[in-house]
Design a protein around this motif. Structure first.
Motif, mmCIF file in Angstrom:
data_model
loop_
_atom_site.group_PDB
_atom_site.id
_atom_site.type_symbol
_atom_site.label_atom_id
_atom_site.label_comp_id
_atom_site.label_asym_id
_atom_site.label_seq_id
_atom_site.Cartn_x
_atom_site.Cartn_y
_atom_site.Cartn_z
ATOM 1 N N LYS A 1 1.443 -7.991 -0.864
ATOM 2 C CA LYS A 1 0.867 -7.175 0.203
ATOM 3 C C LYS A 1 -0.114 -6.160 -0.365
ATOM 4 O O LYS A 1 -1.249 -6.015 0.126
ATOM 5 C CB LYS A 1 1.987 -6.455 0.974
ATOM 6 C CG LYS A 1 1.456 -5.473 2.014
ATOM 7 C CD LYS A 1 2.593 -4.695 2.659
ATOM 8 C CE LYS A 1 2.039 -3.650 3.620
ATOM 9 N NZ LYS A 1 3.125 -2.854 4.246
ATOM 10 N N SER B 1 -7.689 -13.010 8.023
ATOM 11 C CA SER B 1 -6.426 -13.709 8.284
ATOM 12 C C SER B 1 -6.497 -15.161 7.803
ATOM 13 O O SER B 1 -5.520 -15.704 7.290
ATOM 14 C CB SER B 1 -6.094 -13.663 9.779
ATOM 15 O OG SER B 1 -7.008 -14.465 10.529
ATOM 16 N N LYS C 1 -2.465 -9.738 13.094
ATOM 17 C CA LYS C 1 -1.666 -8.524 13.272
ATOM 18 C C LYS C 1 -1.340 -7.899 11.911
ATOM 19 O O LYS C 1 -1.438 -6.676 11.733
ATOM 20 C CB LYS C 1 -0.383 -8.863 14.031
ATOM 21 C CG LYS C 1 0.432 -7.644 14.428
ATOM 22 C CD LYS C 1 1.618 -8.052 15.287
ATOM 23 C CE LYS C 1 2.430 -6.830 15.709
ATOM 24 N NZ LYS C 1 3.600 -7.211 16.556
ATOM 25 N N SER C 2 -0.993 -8.738 10.931
ATOM 26 C CA SER C 2 -0.695 -8.236 9.588
ATOM 27 C C SER C 2 -1.959 -7.661 8.932
ATOM 28 O O SER C 2 -1.909 -6.617 8.268
ATOM 29 C CB SER C 2 -0.131 -9.363 8.724
ATOM 30 O OG SER C 2 1.107 -9.810 9.221
ATOM 31 N N LYS D 1 -4.543 -6.374 10.446
ATOM 32 C CA LYS D 1 -4.882 -5.099 11.090
ATOM 33 C C LYS D 1 -3.998 -3.968 10.568
ATOM 34 O O LYS D 1 -4.442 -2.819 10.472
ATOM 35 C CB LYS D 1 -4.772 -5.229 12.603
ATOM 36 C CG LYS D 1 -5.918 -6.037 13.210
ATOM 37 C CD LYS D 1 -5.811 -6.127 14.721
ATOM 38 C CE LYS D 1 -6.993 -6.905 15.297
ATOM 39 N NZ LYS D 1 -6.919 -7.033 16.765
ATOM 40 N N ARG D 2 -2.741 -4.292 10.215
ATOM 41 C CA ARG D 2 -1.872 -3.277 9.602
ATOM 42 C C ARG D 2 -2.407 -2.880 8.226
ATOM 43 O O ARG D 2 -2.384 -1.703 7.852
ATOM 44 C CB ARG D 2 -0.436 -3.797 9.493
ATOM 45 C CG ARG D 2 0.349 -3.718 10.782
ATOM 46 C CD ARG D 2 1.855 -3.784 10.518
ATOM 47 N NE ARG D 2 2.231 -5.064 9.932
ATOM 48 C CZ ARG D 2 2.646 -6.118 10.632
ATOM 49 N NH1 ARG D 2 2.743 -6.049 11.951
ATOM 50 N NH2 ARG D 2 2.989 -7.244 10.022
ATOM 51 N N ASP D 3 -2.895 -3.880 7.477
ATOM 52 C CA ASP D 3 -3.496 -3.585 6.174
ATOM 53 C C ASP D 3 -4.708 -2.668 6.337
ATOM 54 O O ASP D 3 -4.887 -1.706 5.575
ATOM 55 C CB ASP D 3 -3.942 -4.879 5.485
ATOM 56 C CG ASP D 3 -2.772 -5.776 5.119
ATOM 57 O OD1 ASP D 3 -1.633 -5.275 5.082
ATOM 58 O OD2 ASP D 3 -3.019 -6.971 4.871
ATOM 59 N N SER E 1 -5.331 -0.638 8.790
ATOM 60 C CA SER E 1 -4.857 0.692 9.202
ATOM 61 C C SER E 1 -4.348 1.482 8.005
ATOM 62 O O SER E 1 -4.561 2.702 7.901
ATOM 63 C CB SER E 1 -3.746 0.555 10.248
ATOM 64 O OG SER E 1 -4.250 0.003 11.434
ATOM 65 N N PHE E 2 -3.673 0.780 7.085
ATOM 66 C CA PHE E 2 -3.180 1.430 5.868
ATOM 67 C C PHE E 2 -4.353 2.011 5.069
ATOM 68 O O PHE E 2 -4.302 3.162 4.605
ATOM 69 C CB PHE E 2 -2.410 0.412 5.025
ATOM 70 C CG PHE E 2 -1.817 0.988 3.766
ATOM 71 C CD1 PHE E 2 -0.528 1.500 3.752
ATOM 72 C CD2 PHE E 2 -2.554 1.029 2.582
ATOM 73 C CE1 PHE E 2 0.015 2.028 2.591
ATOM 74 C CE2 PHE E 2 -2.015 1.563 1.427
ATOM 75 C CZ PHE E 2 -0.723 2.063 1.427
ATOM 76 N N ASN F 1 -5.961 5.025 6.966
ATOM 77 C CA ASN F 1 -5.124 6.227 6.871
ATOM 78 C C ASN F 1 -5.243 6.865 5.490
ATOM 79 O O ASN F 1 -5.320 8.096 5.368
ATOM 80 C CB ASN F 1 -3.662 5.879 7.160
ATOM 81 C CG ASN F 1 -3.438 5.519 8.612
ATOM 82 O OD1 ASN F 1 -4.222 5.911 9.494
ATOM 83 N ND2 ASN F 1 -2.387 4.757 8.891
#
Length: 317
Positions: free
Chosen positions: A6, A29, A37-38, A40-42, A44-45, A48
Motif C-alpha cells: 500500500k 486502478s 475506491k482504494s 481515491k483513499r491513497d 486522500s492520504f 492530507n
C-alpha cells in the motif's frame, strides 16, 4: 506485506505527480489492479499529508481538474511554462555550454514544469538545439570548472591554473581567485596575480585545463557588480570617465550596453552621453556604431580613438 504494498503504491503515485504527470483514479486502478475506491483513499492520504506539511513541501497540493477529470500536483517550486521557455532561450543564446551539457540542463529544467507542457517545449526548441553551435572550449567541462572554482573562491585559497592564452600558448599562473562572471558567450574567472594585486586579471573559464588549490589563504574582496557595469567584452585596461555624442536610431541600446551611461544633454537628433568605463572593450563597442558616435572627452581618449580610426582607414588604402 499488504501494508507495505500500500505504501509503495502511495509513494509511486506521489512520485508520478511530482514528475508532473496527470492521472485519473480509473487509470491508476487499472495500473495497480485496485478498485477506484482504494485509489481515491491513497490520493486522500497524499492530499492530507501535503495539507498538514504545507510549509515544508512548498505549498504543494494534489488538485483535481474537473474539466480533465484528472489529478495533478501544483506547488510553488514548479516553473511556469513561460518562465521555463525564457530560461531555456537564454541558455541556448549564450552558447556557453557544450551541446551535451545544455541538453542535460534543459532535460532537468523540463522536469520542473508540468508534464502537459513538456511536449510543447520540445517542439519549440528542437530546431534550435539541432542547429546549436557551442563556442570552442579547451576544458572538458565548463560546468565542472565553475563548480571547482566556486569552492576555491569560497575558501579564499591561492591556486595554480594551466591556461591557454588567446594565441594558443599554454601557461601556468599562480593566482588569487576572486569571482566568476559571464559576458558575451564566456564565463570568466576574475583573479589577482600573486605578484600584482592592484589590477584584476580575467581568465576564460573554458581555457582552464587544470587547477591546483593551495593551502595558502588570502584576504581580498571584489565587487563583480561594479565591474560588469563598467566593462564591455571583458577587455581589461584603465578606468576613466568619458563623454561622447550619439545620433543613431536607438539611444536605449547604448544605455543598455553601457550600464553607467547617462544622457546629459540633447542637441537636435544627437544625445550627449557620459559614462564611467573600464578597459578597452568600450572602444570596440563605440567603433561598432560607426558614424553615429563621436568621442568628446577626455582628450587623450579622443586621440586614442582617432589613431584607431586612422589604422582602420589604412586597411582600405
Amino acid at each position: 506485506m499488504k501494508r507495505e504494498n500500500k505504501y509503495n503504491r502511495i509513494l509511486d503515485i506521489f512520485y508520478r505527480a511530482f514528475k508532473g504527470e496527470e492521472f485519473t483514479a480509473k487509470q491508476l486502478s487499472l495500473k495497480y489492479n485496485m478498485s477506484t475506491k482504494s485509489i481515491k483513499r491513497d490520493i486522500s492520504f497524499i492530499r492530507n499529508f501535503l495539507a498538514e506539511n504545507r510549509e515544508q513541501v512548498g505549498n504543494a497540493e494534489l488538485v483535481y481538474n474537473r474539466r480533465k477529470k484528472a489529478y495533478s500536483l501544483v506547488f510553488d517550486h514548479f516553473l511556469l511554462s513561460k518562465e521555463l521557455m525564457s530560461i531555456v532561450k537564454v541558455l541556448i543564446g549564450t552558447r556557453a555550454f557544450s551541446k551535451n551539457e545544455l541538453e542535460e540542463i534543459i532535460r532537468k529544467l523540463k522536469g520542473m514544469t508540468s508534464y502537459e507542457d513538456r511536449g510543447k517545449m520540445n517542439d519549440l526548441i528542437s530546431n534550435e538545439m539541432y542547429h546549436y553551435k557551442q563556442v570552442v572550449h579547451h576544458s572538458k567541462s565548463v560546468i565542472d570548472n565553475i563548480w571547482q572554482l566556486v569552492h576555491i573562491i569560497e575558501n579564499k585559497h591561492e591556486m595554480t591554473i594551466s591556461y591557454f592564452k588567446q594565441n594558443g600558448e599554454e601557461v601556468e599562473r599562480r593566482i588569487r581567485p576572486l569571482s566568476i562572471v559571464f559576458s558575451e558567450y564566456y564565463f570568466y574567472l576574475i583573479a589577482y596575480d600573486i605578484h600584482h594585486d592592484d589590477v584584476p586579471h580575467h581568465y576564460r573559464v573554458d581555457r582552464i585545463v587544470d587547477m591546483v588549490e593551495h593551502r595558502k589563504s588570502f584576504n581580498a574582496s571584489f565587487d563583480e557588480g561594479e565591474l560588469k557595469s563598467k566593462i564591455q567584452y571583458m577587455y581589461p585596461g584603465v578606468s576613466r570617465h568619458i563623454k561622447f555624442s550619439f545620433c543613431g536610431d536607438s539611444v536605449q541600446a547604448i544605455l543598455d550596453k553601457i550600464p553607467t551611461a547617462r544622457i546629459v544633454e540633447k542637441k537636435g537628433k544627437s544625445y550627449i552621453i557620459e559614462a564611467d568605463v573600464y578597459g578597452k572593450g568600450v572602444n570596440m563597442f563605440l567603433l561598432s556604431q560607426g558614424s553615429w558616435v563621436k568621442v568628446l572627452e577626455p582628450q587623450e581618449y579622443v586621440e586614442e580613438m582617432r589613431e584607431e580610426i586612422k589604422k582602420m582607414m589604412a586597411q582600405y588604402e
